[in-house]
Design a protein around this motif. Structure first.
Motif, PDB file in Angstrom:
ATOM      1  N   PHE A   1      46.244  46.824  35.100  1.00  0.00           N
ATOM      2  CA  PHE A   1      46.622  45.529  35.684  1.00  0.00           C
ATOM      3  C   PHE A   1      46.541  44.398  34.673  1.00  0.00           C
ATOM      4  N   ASN A   2      45.529  44.419  33.835  1.00  0.00           N
ATOM      5  CA  ASN A   2      45.325  43.286  32.930  1.00  0.00           C
ATOM      6  C   ASN A   2      46.278  43.290  31.737  1.00  0.00           C
ATOM      7  N   THR A   3      47.255  44.184  31.751  1.00  0.00           N
ATOM      8  CA  THR A   3      48.294  44.150  30.723  1.00  0.00           C
ATOM      9  C   THR A   3      49.662  43.779  31.301  1.00  0.00           C
ATOM     10  N   TYR A   4      49.704  43.505  32.601  1.00  0.00           N
ATOM     11  CA  TYR A   4      50.962  43.207  33.286  1.00  0.00           C
ATOM     12  C   TYR A   4      51.052  41.741  33.671  1.00  0.00           C
TER      13      TYR A   4
ATOM     14  N   TRP B   1      49.583  38.010  31.839  1.00  0.00           N
ATOM     15  CA  TRP B   1      48.504  38.971  31.994  1.00  0.00           C
ATOM     16  C   TRP B   1      47.124  38.325  31.983  1.00  0.00           C
ATOM     17  N   SER B   2      46.986  37.264  31.204  1.00  0.00           N
ATOM     18  CA  SER B   2      45.688  36.612  31.070  1.00  0.00           C
ATOM     19  C   SER B   2      45.486  35.499  32.089  1.00  0.00           C
TER      20      SER B   2
ATOM     21  N   ARG C   1      45.037  34.912  39.292  1.00  0.00           N
ATOM     22  CA  ARG C   1      44.744  36.344  39.268  1.00  0.00           C
ATOM     23  C   ARG C   1      43.288  36.558  38.906  1.00  0.00           C
ATOM     24  N   ASP C   2      42.790  37.702  39.380  1.00  0.00           N
ATOM     25  CA  ASP C   2      41.441  38.139  39.051  1.00  0.00           C
ATOM     26  C   ASP C   2      41.582  39.550  38.493  1.00  0.00           C
ATOM     27  N   ASN C   3      41.546  39.658  37.192  1.00  0.00           N
ATOM     28  CA  ASN C   3      41.760  40.972  36.569  1.00  0.00           C
ATOM     29  C   ASN C   3      40.617  41.938  36.861  1.00  0.00           C
ATOM     30  N   ALA C   4      39.449  41.424  37.149  1.00  0.00           N
ATOM     31  CA  ALA C   4      38.326  42.294  37.493  1.00  0.00           C
ATOM     32  C   ALA C   4      38.546  42.959  38.851  1.00  0.00           C
TER      33      ALA C   4
ATOM     34  N   ASN D   1      41.772  43.401  40.040  1.00  0.00           N
ATOM     35  CA  ASN D   1      43.158  43.895  40.057  1.00  0.00           C
ATOM     36  C   ASN D   1      43.984  43.224  41.155  1.00  0.00           C
TER      37      ASN D   1
END
Length: 125
Positions: free
Chosen positions: A29-32, A53-54, A72-75, A77
């Motif tokens: 997820f954190n690369t999209y 992504w960030s 977004r919350d990458n932790a 997803n």
């Protein structure tokens, strides 16, 4: 397999707020980059906004700028769409989508690799 699952849709009065969520699984997820789109019957799916992504860059359609916010919350997803000052013309099925292109966010539907099933948002006048 990749899954994007939207939630948070519903019926709201004009001027109200809703927050949509999109939970992702099966991908890094954190690369999209993530996008939100919407569609009403008989019309093409249209871009609402997107986030890199960030989370460092967001990009909105003019029709929602100043009213909608993507985060977004990458932790977790998960990507969110906070919708304020809703109008009847915001009524649509809202979809989230994932784009593996690194470092940018685009409004082009064809750029997105994965799509959720959509969630209905209805704004009553």
């Amino acid at each position: 397999q990749v899954q994007l699952v939207e939630s948070g849709g519903g019926l709201v009065q004009a001027g109200g707020s809703l927050r949509l969520s999109c939970a992702a699984s099966g991908l890094a997820f954190n690369t999209y980059a993530m996008g939100w789109f919407r569609q009403t019957p008989g019309k093409e799916r249209e871009f609402v906004g997107g986030i890199t992504w960030s989370g460092g860059i967001t990009y909105y359609a003019d029709s929602v700028k100043g009213r909608f916010t993507i985060s977004r919350d990458n932790a977790k997803n998960t990507v969110y769409l906070q919708m304020n000052s809703l109008k009847p013309e915001d009524t649509a099925v809202y979809y989230c989508a994932a784009d593996k292109t690194f470092g940018t966010v685009t409004s082009t539907l064809a750029a997105y690799d994965y799509w959720g099933q959509g969630t209905q948002v209805t704004v009553a006048s």
